[in-house]
Scaffold this motif. Structure first.
Motif, PDB file in Angstrom:
ATOM      1  N   LEU A  28      35.548  28.485  21.945  1.00  0.00           N
ATOM      2  CA  LEU A  28      35.203  29.461  20.914  1.00  0.00           C
ATOM      3  C   LEU A  28      35.110  28.716  19.577  1.00  0.00           C
ATOM      4  O   LEU A  28      36.120  28.386  18.965  1.00  0.00           O
ATOM      5  CB  LEU A  28      36.253  30.569  20.845  1.00  0.00           C
ATOM      6  CG  LEU A  28      35.953  31.717  19.908  1.00  0.00           C
ATOM      7  CD1 LEU A  28      34.686  32.460  20.345  1.00  0.00           C
ATOM      8  CD2 LEU A  28      37.111  32.684  19.862  1.00  0.00           C
ATOM      9  N   TYR A  29      33.879  28.424  19.171  1.00  0.00           N
ATOM     10  CA  TYR A  29      33.622  27.644  17.962  1.00  0.00           C
ATOM     11  C   TYR A  29      33.590  28.568  16.754  1.00  0.00           C
ATOM     12  O   TYR A  29      32.939  29.607  16.780  1.00  0.00           O
ATOM     13  CB  TYR A  29      32.281  26.913  18.088  1.00  0.00           C
ATOM     14  CG  TYR A  29      32.290  25.847  19.145  1.00  0.00           C
ATOM     15  CD1 TYR A  29      32.533  24.522  18.817  1.00  0.00           C
ATOM     16  CD2 TYR A  29      32.075  26.167  20.482  1.00  0.00           C
ATOM     17  CE1 TYR A  29      32.545  23.536  19.792  1.00  0.00           C
ATOM     18  CE2 TYR A  29      32.085  25.188  21.458  1.00  0.00           C
ATOM     19  CZ  TYR A  29      32.323  23.876  21.112  1.00  0.00           C
ATOM     20  OH  TYR A  29      32.342  22.914  22.076  1.00  0.00           O
ATOM     21  N   ARG A  30      34.284  28.170  15.679  1.00  0.00           N
ATOM     22  CA  ARG A  30      34.330  28.984  14.463  1.00  0.00           C
ATOM     23  C   ARG A  30      33.783  28.190  13.286  1.00  0.00           C
ATOM     24  O   ARG A  30      34.100  27.021  13.120  1.00  0.00           O
ATOM     25  CB  ARG A  30      35.764  29.393  14.134  1.00  0.00           C
ATOM     26  CG  ARG A  30      36.352  30.371  15.095  1.00  0.00           C
ATOM     27  CD  ARG A  30      37.742  30.790  14.622  1.00  0.00           C
ATOM     28  NE  ARG A  30      38.437  31.505  15.651  1.00  0.00           N
ATOM     29  CZ  ARG A  30      38.431  32.830  15.776  1.00  0.00           C
ATOM     30  NH1 ARG A  30      37.761  33.564  14.938  1.00  0.00           N
ATOM     31  NH2 ARG A  30      39.101  33.407  16.749  1.00  0.00           N
ATOM     32  N   ALA A  31      32.988  28.875  12.467  1.00  0.00           N
ATOM     33  CA  ALA A  31      32.461  28.283  11.252  1.00  0.00           C
ATOM     34  C   ALA A  31      32.657  29.286  10.113  1.00  0.00           C
ATOM     35  O   ALA A  31      32.807  30.485  10.355  1.00  0.00           O
ATOM     36  CB  ALA A  31      30.986  27.945  11.419  1.00  0.00           C
ATOM     37  N   TYR A  32      32.647  28.777   8.885  1.00  0.00           N
ATOM     38  CA  TYR A  32      32.856  29.598   7.698  1.00  0.00           C
ATOM     39  C   TYR A  32      31.785  29.261   6.676  1.00  0.00           C
ATOM     40  O   TYR A  32      31.327  28.126   6.601  1.00  0.00           O
ATOM     41  CB  TYR A  32      34.219  29.288   7.062  1.00  0.00           C
ATOM     42  CG  TYR A  32      35.376  29.504   7.987  1.00  0.00           C
ATOM     43  CD1 TYR A  32      36.061  30.710   7.978  1.00  0.00           C
ATOM     44  CD2 TYR A  32      35.790  28.514   8.867  1.00  0.00           C
ATOM     45  CE1 TYR A  32      37.129  30.920   8.831  1.00  0.00           C
ATOM     46  CE2 TYR A  32      36.861  28.717   9.713  1.00  0.00           C
ATOM     47  CZ  TYR A  32      37.524  29.915   9.686  1.00  0.00           C
ATOM     48  OH  TYR A  32      38.571  30.121  10.535  1.00  0.00           O
ATOM     49  N   GLY A  33      31.402  30.239   5.876  1.00  0.00           N
ATOM     50  CA  GLY A  33      30.458  29.963   4.805  1.00  0.00           C
ATOM     51  C   GLY A  33      29.845  31.223   4.237  1.00  0.00           C
ATOM     52  O   GLY A  33      30.232  32.342   4.577  1.00  0.00           O
ATOM     53  N   SER A  34      28.860  31.000   3.365  1.00  0.00           N
ATOM     54  CA  SER A  34      28.169  32.100   2.692  1.00  0.00           C
ATOM     55  C   SER A  34      27.170  32.753   3.646  1.00  0.00           C
ATOM     56  O   SER A  34      26.939  32.275   4.755  1.00  0.00           O
ATOM     57  CB  SER A  34      27.419  31.545   1.477  1.00  0.00           C
ATOM     58  OG  SER A  34      26.371  30.692   1.923  1.00  0.00           O
ATOM     59  N   ASN A  35      26.551  33.809   3.178  1.00  0.00           N
ATOM     60  CA  ASN A  35      25.516  34.463   3.980  1.00  0.00           C
ATOM     61  C   ASN A  35      24.343  33.520   4.229  1.00  0.00           C
ATOM     62  O   ASN A  35      23.717  33.569   5.285  1.00  0.00           O
ATOM     63  CB  ASN A  35      25.044  35.754   3.316  1.00  0.00           C
ATOM     64  CG  ASN A  35      26.069  36.861   3.445  1.00  0.00           C
ATOM     65  OD1 ASN A  35      26.750  36.961   4.451  1.00  0.00           O
ATOM     66  ND2 ASN A  35      26.188  37.684   2.416  1.00  0.00           N
ATOM     67  N   ASP A  36      24.039  32.642   3.254  1.00  0.00           N
ATOM     68  CA  ASP A  36      22.979  31.651   3.449  1.00  0.00           C
ATOM     69  C   ASP A  36      23.363  30.670   4.557  1.00  0.00           C
ATOM     70  O   ASP A  36      22.520  30.265   5.361  1.00  0.00           O
ATOM     71  CB  ASP A  36      22.692  30.889   2.150  1.00  0.00           C
ATOM     72  CG  ASP A  36      22.045  31.775   1.095  1.00  0.00           C
ATOM     73  OD1 ASP A  36      21.427  32.804   1.465  1.00  0.00           O
ATOM     74  OD2 ASP A  36      22.168  31.445  -0.102  1.00  0.00           O
ATOM     75  N   ASP A  37      24.637  30.272   4.579  1.00  0.00           N
ATOM     76  CA  ASP A  37      25.117  29.375   5.635  1.00  0.00           C
ATOM     77  C   ASP A  37      25.022  30.058   7.000  1.00  0.00           C
ATOM     78  O   ASP A  37      24.795  29.402   8.021  1.00  0.00           O
ATOM     79  CB  ASP A  37      26.572  28.957   5.387  1.00  0.00           C
ATOM     80  CG  ASP A  37      26.740  28.130   4.128  1.00  0.00           C
ATOM     81  OD1 ASP A  37      25.794  27.405   3.758  1.00  0.00           O
ATOM     82  OD2 ASP A  37      27.826  28.199   3.515  1.00  0.00           O
ATOM     83  N   ALA A  38      25.200  31.378   7.022  1.00  0.00           N
ATOM     84  CA  ALA A  38      25.146  32.126   8.280  1.00  0.00           C
ATOM     85  C   ALA A  38      23.763  32.025   8.916  1.00  0.00           C
ATOM     86  O   ALA A  38      23.641  31.977  10.147  1.00  0.00           O
ATOM     87  CB  ALA A  38      25.520  33.591   8.055  1.00  0.00           C
ATOM     88  N   VAL A  39      22.725  31.955   8.102  1.00  0.00           N
ATOM     89  CA  VAL A  39      21.367  31.835   8.629  1.00  0.00           C
ATOM     90  C   VAL A  39      21.203  30.481   9.334  1.00  0.00           C
ATOM     91  O   VAL A  39      20.684  30.410  10.448  1.00  0.00           O
ATOM     92  CB  VAL A  39      20.321  32.001   7.499  1.00  0.00           C
ATOM     93  CG1 VAL A  39      18.920  31.677   7.987  1.00  0.00           C
ATOM     94  CG2 VAL A  39      20.383  33.415   6.934  1.00  0.00           C
ATOM     95  N   LYS A  40      21.679  29.400   8.695  1.00  0.00           N
ATOM     96  CA  LYS A  40      21.614  28.065   9.314  1.00  0.00           C
ATOM     97  C   LYS A  40      22.438  28.040  10.601  1.00  0.00           C
ATOM     98  O   LYS A  40      22.031  27.469  11.606  1.00  0.00           O
ATOM     99  CB  LYS A  40      22.152  27.006   8.352  1.00  0.00           C
ATOM    100  CG  LYS A  40      21.296  26.760   7.152  1.00  0.00           C
ATOM    101  CD  LYS A  40      21.954  25.722   6.261  1.00  0.00           C
ATOM    102  CE  LYS A  40      21.495  25.900   4.837  1.00  0.00           C
ATOM    103  NZ  LYS A  40      22.313  25.181   3.894  1.00  0.00           N
ATOM    104  N   TRP A  41      23.616  28.661  10.554  1.00  0.00           N
ATOM    105  CA  TRP A  41      24.492  28.725  11.724  1.00  0.00           C
ATOM    106  C   TRP A  41      23.802  29.464  12.868  1.00  0.00           C
ATOM    107  O   TRP A  41      23.789  29.006  14.004  1.00  0.00           O
ATOM    108  CB  TRP A  41      25.803  29.412  11.334  1.00  0.00           C
ATOM    109  CG  TRP A  41      26.690  29.720  12.477  1.00  0.00           C
ATOM    110  CD1 TRP A  41      27.601  28.894  13.061  1.00  0.00           C
ATOM    111  CD2 TRP A  41      26.749  30.965  13.205  1.00  0.00           C
ATOM    112  NE1 TRP A  41      28.226  29.546  14.106  1.00  0.00           N
ATOM    113  CE2 TRP A  41      27.726  30.799  14.210  1.00  0.00           C
ATOM    114  CE3 TRP A  41      26.089  32.174  13.102  1.00  0.00           C
ATOM    115  CZ2 TRP A  41      28.052  31.831  15.100  1.00  0.00           C
ATOM    116  CZ3 TRP A  41      26.405  33.190  13.984  1.00  0.00           C
ATOM    117  CH2 TRP A  41      27.376  33.011  14.968  1.00  0.00           C
TER     118      TRP A  41
END
Length: 166
Positions: A28-41
């Motif tokens: 279960l991979y977790r990442a954090y960031g802004s809404n812009d980062d969410a698009v890249k993710w």
């Protein structure tokens, strides 16, 4: 007949920084960031899950005919790959610091190829009690498992913010 290993999706090295690190003992991979980062993710997750794509934990039931607690149990035990993104916002009290968004916005995807493989695995089970336990979970379901990151990852987010501000 030898049992084939579960066909987990392969994660290319170029995506490790974007999708984050897995919770210990899981996929279960977790990442954090802004809404812009969410698009890249999200783009990275769908590139990893090429072909079949990915679904939310509730969408797994379309393929494997399992309950949400069953999906969460499978994720916690490392039996499925999951990708979770937690949105962060600027801290009101500490300039330059980030915090998890107040409304706990997060996204979670599971590769469809793994959902199909799990469905096939379940269809081959003969022990109905074992099948029921896997499909329904063990009754000890924590609904906040995905949206509340483990303490060690909260610390990692805080440490990362401190490192960036120095």
């Amino acid at each position: 007949m030898t049992k084939q290993p579960f066909p987990f999706v392969e994660i290319p090295d170029k995506y490790h920084e974007i999708i984050g690190i897995p919770d210990p003992g899981t996929r279960l991979y977790r990442a954090y960031g802004s809404n812009d980062d969410a698009v890249k993710w999200s783009d990275a997750v769908f590139n990893i899950c090429h072909g079949d794509g990915a679904v939310s934990p509730g969408g797994v039931a379309m393929y494997a005919k399992v309950s949400r607690p069953g999906v969460h149990k499978k994720l916690k035990s490392g039996g499925l790959t999951g990708f979770v993104f937690h949105c962060t916002t600027d801290s009101f009290f500490s300039k330059g610091k980030k915090k998890l968004s107040a409304n706990a916005t997060f996204y979670c995807y599971i590769p469809v190829s793994e959902c199909k493989a799990w469905a096939k695995e379940l269809a081959e089970k003969r022990d109905k009690a074992e099948l029921s336990k896997e499909v329904m979970g063990d009754g000890n379901f924590n609904d906040t498992y995905l949206d509340e990151p483990p303490k060690h990852l909260k610390k990692k987010l805080k440490d990362e913010q401190n490192r960036k501000s120095n």
